[in-house]
Enzyme design. Structure first.
Site, PDB file in Angstrom:
ATOM      1  N   HIS A  78       0.832  -1.222   0.000  1.00 41.74           N
ATOM      2  CA  HIS A  78       0.000   0.000   0.000  1.00 41.74           C
ATOM      3  C   HIS A  78       0.861   1.263   0.000  1.00 41.74           C
ATOM      4  CE1 HIS A  78      -3.878  -2.079   0.866  1.00 41.74           C
ATOM      5  NE2 HIS A  78      -3.078  -2.962   1.402  1.00 41.74           N
ATOM      6  N   ASN A 151     -10.271  -2.931   2.567  1.00 42.90           N
ATOM      7  CA  ASN A 151      -9.973  -2.953   1.133  1.00 42.90           C
ATOM      8  C   ASN A 151     -11.255  -2.769   0.331  1.00 42.90           C
ATOM      9  OD1 ASN A 151      -7.207  -3.379   1.246  1.00 42.90           O
ATOM     10  ND2 ASN A 151      -7.346  -5.601   1.089  1.00 42.90           N
ATOM     11  N   TYR A 365       0.768  -4.164  12.027  1.00 49.21           N
ATOM     12  CA  TYR A 365       0.660  -2.737  11.697  1.00 49.21           C
ATOM     13  C   TYR A 365       1.469  -1.865  12.651  1.00 49.21           C
ATOM     14  CZ  TYR A 365      -2.713  -3.979   8.151  1.00 49.21           C
ATOM     15  OH  TYR A 365      -3.292  -4.509   7.041  1.00 49.21           O
TER      16      TYR A 365
END
Ligand code: HDE
Length: 712
Positions: A78, A151, A365
């Site tokens: 991303h 998404n 993350y």
């Protein structure tokens, strides 16, 4: 009040405090990072006009050193994205389902920052590649930040986070030559796919029109993983999150997407930016699917498996709120690049499930931000700061901004009043959902996870005919680029498990003789909501924010142009005048019109429809311009609407649009609308406008059977 005056009136301490909070407060003069005013920023300090540069030039050294350090690692996936600010509103109190405060009060607006992205390409890659799109939302709630990192496709390639590095390594450019960029059309990706049948369902979506959206404003968003809502009584329910765009779900066609990558690699980024600048604020409704805990095992799929959807026909989406994006970032790096989404950023009333993909994401993350943003204090970067107050004992580490006061940084303590202290549930403390968990430590997945093909077939069954054709063509492109014939063969065999006819069609385009037809999965069910054409969320009655190209030259009919432009504007669309040169055009009756783009700076693929006004002089010129004819042909081939009035129709005739009926020559003749080509000779302009707007709102006219006869 003037900042400088304010500064002078304050005590030194107050001044210091103010400058710390707002270091750019004295912005008129160029300064060093130490606040020293700079007298020259063009020429370095030298020993004589032609002499060597001196090391003591602190401004030169600081300027270059900063520049040398201006890049941070791009996101490992991303990397390329676009951000926007906005707000979220809930439609009704969700008290029955969740205690999350931002989901209770319809009067309240919760600020958000959203980042859309592609997945595989590097930061400088093109926007319109075939790829999944990220749809990450940071809600700055009064109870702290909540990140919903989703998404535009509701399932994922793999079931377990353990496989993520393998998958990404296979999808990214190949190890030896770092090719291809931002594309899955290569051997290692398809090798991975054929080694992992669990990818079959997601691959169907990735080969579909979903992977080439027309705009970030016209795509759905999905939380993908299974989460939990927990209400104030502690009752939990399984949920999946959805975003439904109010402009409907629209895509490009593949040829268009590829051409846009060259004509305007920033196509999606620009589209989002311009829409917000023009006040066409993107809006998405927020929905949840809810499964009661007692129904956990009622379905023929495992509700914890991220390669499966919960078909919306079986588990309806309850629309609960709306997201509006109404402000562009001020600074790309400070906001869009430095925003750090963490799946683990959660607020009371929302919790995780045991979905094994989600569990791995919970770790990844936060971990990735530590390297990307250079340390554990990235939550202090303005875009990441919660609006809720932060108070804890985590004080040190790289790039610490906050100047904490007091002696203690531990709990419990007697020196600092035993603060900050944990909050009870009544005080808003986060309580993890009390799920009973028992089991042996084991590396296994549940039986239903191993059904790889039923939902891939469900997806295929649900497609309209044009959508099926696009999927087959996408396979021909992607797998057609695979060099190793064994991998191409393995792809055909894998999809033979989904649908025998699909496998035969794939084989035909990729140079493999179709293997024995297995007939694929026995599933006959359909789920119309997975189809962009058939979904109940398809919006085909507005042209708001669409872009229309108007082709003209000197001698154009001014009346034609102004009435069509007015009608388009009235319906919320935007028109650009395109001609061979920029500058001013002169109409047949002497009026002037400014050209927005020339044939080099514009292309049909950047527009949703084309209009050609009358005016003999204009059309005589356009008929001699290959670029104008190409513009029309390409628009036709991509199944987009075309409109012409008066002599404008002649350009369509020169362009040889196959099997299309045009309005007749007489002024009494009516508007003719044939497969999205709308024409009228003279007169009835309002019914032309109406028909043209209807054709544009439909977006694509797939019924042009002979479109491939047109060379473009
Ligand atoms: Fe991500 N993903 N992901 N992902 N993901 C990242 O975090 C990861 C997955 C998604 O605009 C990374 O800050 C793992 C699913 C979006 O900043 C990283 C797994 C979904 C974004 C990461 C997944 C997503 C990311 C890279 C499998 C849809 C961009 C940079 C277990 C629900 C957010 C970063 C933005 C970004 C890991 C799978 C969506 C490395 C390990 C499923 C939209 O942490």
């Amino acid at each position: 009040m003037d900042k400088k005056r304010l500064v002078n009136e304050k005590s030194k301490d107050e001044q210091l405090e103010m400058f710390r909070k707002d270091p750019e407060s004295e912005s008129e003069f160029l300064t060093t990072n130490q606040g020293v005013r700079v007298s020259n920023t063009d020429i370095s300090l030298k020993a004589g006009e032609r002499g060597p540069t001196l090391l003591e030039d602190f401004h030169l050294r600081e300027k270059i050193t900063h520049f040398d350090h201006e890049r941070i690692p791009e996101r490992v996936v991303h990397a390329r994205g676009s951000g926007a600010h906005g707000y979220f509103e809930v439609y009704e109190p969700m008290t029955e389902y969740t205690s999350a405060k931002f989901l209770q009060d319809p009067e309240k607006k919760t600020p958000v920052f959203v980042r859309f992205s592609t997945v595989i390409g590097f930061r400088g890659s093109a926007d319109t590649v075939r790829d999944v799109r990220g749809f990450a939302v940071k809600f700055y709630t009064e109870e702290g930040n909540y990140d919903l990192v989703g998404n535009n496709i509701p399932v994922f390639f793999i079931q377990d986070a353990m496989k993520f590095p393998d998958f990404v390594h296979a999808a990214k450019p190949e190890q030896d030559n770092q090719m291809p960029q931002a594309s899955t059309a290569h051997d290692t990706l398809w090798d991975f796919v054929t080694c992992h049948p669990e990818t079959a369902h997601m691959i169907m979506w990735a080969m579909s029109d979903r992977a080439i959206p027309r705009s970030y404003r016209m795509m759905e968003g999905f939380g993908v993983n299974t989460y939990r809502f927990v209400n104030a009584e502690g009752k939990g329910r399984f949920i999946k999150f959805h975003w439904k765009p109010l402009l409907g779900i629209h895509s490009l066609v593949w040829d268009e997407a590829q051409k846009i990558s060259g004509k305007d690699p920033d196509f999606h980024r620009r589209d989002l930016w311009e829409a917000i600048e023009m006040g066409d604020y993107p809006e998405y409704e927020f929905g949840v699917q809810v499964i009661e805990e007692e129904d956990e095992f009622k379905f023929d799929f495992d509700i914890l498996d991220a390669t499966k959807i919960w078909p919306e026909e079986e588990v309806p989406v309850k629309i609960i709120g709306k997201l509006t994006l109404n402000r562009n970032p001020d600074n790309f790096f400070a906001e869009t690049e430095q925003v750090a989404f963490c799946v683990s950023n959660i607020v009371p009333g929302i919790d995780f499930s045991n979905d094994p993909l989600l569990q791995g994401r919970l770790f990844s993350y936060l971990d990735t931000q530590l390297i990307r943003l250079g340390g554990p204090n990235f939550h202090e970067i303005p875009i990441n700061r919660p609006l809720a107050p932060i108070s804890n004992n985590q004080r040190e580490g790289y790039h610490r901004m906050t100047i904490n006061k007091g002696k203690t940084s531990y709990f419990p303590n007697s020196v600092g009043g035993n603060l900050p202290r944990p909050a009870s549930a009544e005080e808003g403390g986060y309580d993890n959902y009390m799920e009973k968990v028992e089991g042996k430590k084991i590396r296994e997945r549940s039986e239903k996870f191993k059904d790889f093909f039923s939902q891939a077939k469900l997806f295929w069954n649900s497609m309209s005919e044009p959508e099926k054709e696009h999927i087959i063509r996408a396979f021909h492109f992607e797998v057609g680029k695979v060099i190793d014939p064994e991998i191409r063969k393995a792809v055909v065999e894998l999809f033979n498990n989904v649908d025998g006819e699909l496998a035969i069609q794939i084989a035909k385009g990729v140079g493999i003789s179709a293997s024995e037809q297995k007939g694929g999965s026995p599933v006959t069910k359909e789920s119309p909501n997975v189809s962009q054409e058939r979904t109940e969320y398809a919006v085909k009655d507005t042209i708001k924010s669409r872009k229309i190209a108007i082709l003209a030259a000197d001698g154009y009919d001014h009346k034609d142009v102004s009435q069509v432009m007015q009608a388009l504007k009235g319906a919320g669309a935007h028109a650009d005048i395109i001609s061979k040169y920029r500058g001013m055009l002169k109409s047949s009756s002497g009026e002037k019109l400014e050209v927005d783009k020339n044939y080099l700076t514009a292309a049909s693929v950047m527009y949703d429809a084309v209009y050609v006004p009358g005016g003999k002089g204009s059309i005589d010129t356009l008929k001699m311009q290959g670029d104008a004819i190409h513009f029309v042909n390409e628009t036709f081939r991509h199944c987009k609407p075309l409109g012409a009035t008066g002599e404008g129709i002649e350009l369509f005739k020169v362009a040889n649009l196959p099997d299309i009926k045009f309005a007749g020559q007489k002024s009494t003749d009516k508007v003719v609308s044939d497969k999205g080509v709308v024409t009228v000779m003279k007169g009835d302009s309002s019914s032309f406008n109406d028909s043209f707007i209807v054709a544009i709102a439909k977006h694509r006219h797939w019924d042009r059977e002979k479109k491939e006869h047109v060379s473009a």
